[in-house]
Design a protein around this motif. Structure first.
Motif, PDB file in Angstrom:
ATOM      1  N   ALA A 132      -9.434   8.536  -6.232  1.00  0.00           N
ATOM      2  CA  ALA A 132      -8.057   8.232  -5.833  1.00  0.00           C
ATOM      3  C   ALA A 132      -7.487   9.325  -4.941  1.00  0.00           C
ATOM      4  CB  ALA A 132      -7.190   8.050  -7.073  1.00  0.00           C
ATOM      5  N   ILE A 133      -7.689  10.574  -5.331  1.00  0.00           N
ATOM      6  CA  ILE A 133      -7.169  11.696  -4.552  1.00  0.00           C
ATOM      7  C   ILE A 133      -7.834  11.754  -3.177  1.00  0.00           C
ATOM      8  CG2 ILE A 133      -7.108  14.215  -4.412  1.00  0.00           C
ATOM      9  CD1 ILE A 133      -5.017  12.880  -6.271  1.00  0.00           C
ATOM     10  N   LYS A 134      -9.135  11.492  -3.158  1.00  0.00           N
ATOM     11  CA  LYS A 134      -9.862  11.517  -1.884  1.00  0.00           C
ATOM     12  C   LYS A 134      -9.328  10.439  -0.942  1.00  0.00           C
ATOM     13  CE  LYS A 134     -12.998  13.548   0.553  1.00  0.00           C
ATOM     14  NZ  LYS A 134     -12.847  14.949   0.938  1.00  0.00           N
ATOM     15  N   LEU A 135      -9.064   9.259  -1.489  1.00  0.00           N
ATOM     16  CA  LEU A 135      -8.563   8.152  -0.666  1.00  0.00           C
ATOM     17  C   LEU A 135      -7.126   8.391  -0.225  1.00  0.00           C
ATOM     18  CD1 LEU A 135     -10.035   5.083  -2.595  1.00  0.00           C
ATOM     19  CD2 LEU A 135     -10.804   6.003  -0.407  1.00  0.00           C
ATOM     20  N   LEU A 136      -6.303   8.871  -1.145  1.00  0.00           N
ATOM     21  CA  LEU A 136      -4.896   9.104  -0.814  1.00  0.00           C
ATOM     22  C   LEU A 136      -4.735  10.225   0.209  1.00  0.00           C
ATOM     23  CD1 LEU A 136      -3.214   8.851  -4.338  1.00  0.00           C
ATOM     24  CD2 LEU A 136      -3.042   7.200  -2.476  1.00  0.00           C
TER      25      LEU A 136
END
Length: 225
Positions: A132-136
Motif C-alpha cells: 500500500a505504501i509503495k503504491l501510494l
C-alpha cells in the motif's frame, strides 16, 4: 513485382520494416499484459482486491487489446485511490500526512498503514502495508500508468488499431493489406513513420511502467521469503 515497387524502389524494404515494427508492437503489448498481471496478483493476494487477470486476445484487433489493458489499468488506479480514501478516513490528519512525507521513515509509514488495514480486514500483514505504501507513494507508477493509458488510446485510434494481432505469419501481402487498408501504396513511407513514432513513445513508456511494477513485485517477493 508490384507496379508500386517498380515506381518506388524502396517500398519492399519499407514493407518489411512495417511488418517488423508491427511485431515489435505486439511483443511490447504482450510484456505489458504480463507486467500488469503481476501487479494484479499482488493487489489480489495482499490487499483483498478482486481484479480479473487479463490476456491478449489473438482473434481481436490491436485496438480491442489496447482497450482490455486500459480497462484493468483504470481498475488498478481506482483501487489505489480507494486505499488512499480509506487511509484518509481512518487516520488522524497528522498521521495521514506522514504517509506522504518523503522525510518520514518507510518503516513508520508501513506501521501506520498496517494499523488501518487491521481495522479494515481484522488483521493485516506487513507485506500488505508495504504494498500500500509503495503504491501510494509511487508518483512514478501513477505517472507511467497515466502515460501508457494515453498512448494505448492513441494507438487504438490510429491506423494500427484495426489490425488483428494474428496477422503475423499469414504472409507479407496479407499484413500490408490489413495495415494499410485503403491507403495507397505510395503512402507507405507515411505509414511507416507513423508506426515508428507511436512505437518509440510506447516502448519508452512501457519500459518505465514495467520497471515501476517490478519495484513493487520484487519488494513483495523479498518480504515473503
Amino acid at each position: 513485382m508490384a507496379l508500386s515497387d517498380l515506381l518506388y524502389p524502396d517500398n519492399p524494404r519499407r514493407k518489411q520494416e512495417l511488418v517488423h515494427l508491427h511485431q515489435e508492437l505486439l511483443d511490447c503489448m504482450s510484456t505489458n499484459f504480463h507486467a500488469t498481471n503481476e501487479l494484479v496478483g499482488v493487489l489480489n493476494e495482499h490487499l483483498g482486491c478482486t481484479i480479473t487477470p487479463i490476456e491478449m486476445r489473438e482473434s481481436s484487433t490491436v485496438k480491442e487489446n489496447c482497450e482490455i489493458i486500459i480497462q484493468v489499468m483504470s481498475e488498478i488506479q481506482h483501487q489505489v485511490q480507494k486505499i488512499d480514501s480509506d487511509m484518509k478516513e481512518k487516520l488522524e490528519p497528522v498521521l495521514y500526512q506522514k504517509l506522504y512525507d518523503i522525510k518520514e521513515p518507510e518503516l513508520e509509514k508501513i506501521a501506520i498503514a498496517q494499523r488501518v488495514f487491521s481495522i479494515i480486514f481484522g488483521e493485516a500483514t506487513s507485506t500488505a502495508a508495504m504494498v500500500a505504501i509503495k503504491l501510494l507513494g509511487s508518483n512514478h507508477l501513477t505517472l507511467t500508468v497515466s502515460k501508457l493509458v494515453g498512448l494505448l488510446a492513441q494507438i487504438g485510434a490510429s491506423v494500427l488499431g484495426s489490425v488483428s494481432i494474428t496477422i503475423i505469419g499469414l504472409g507479407l501481402e496479407m499484413i500490408l493489406h490489413a495495415i494499410l487498408g485503403a491507403v495507397e501504396r505510395n503512402q507507405l513511407l507515411t505509414a511507416v513513420r507513423s508506426y515508428e513514432k507511436h512505437l518509440a513513445e510506447f516502448k519508452a513508456a512501457s519500459e518505465k511502467y514495467q520497471h515501476a511494477i517490478h519495484e513493487v513485485t520484487s519488494l513483495v517477493r523479498q518480504q515473503v521469503q
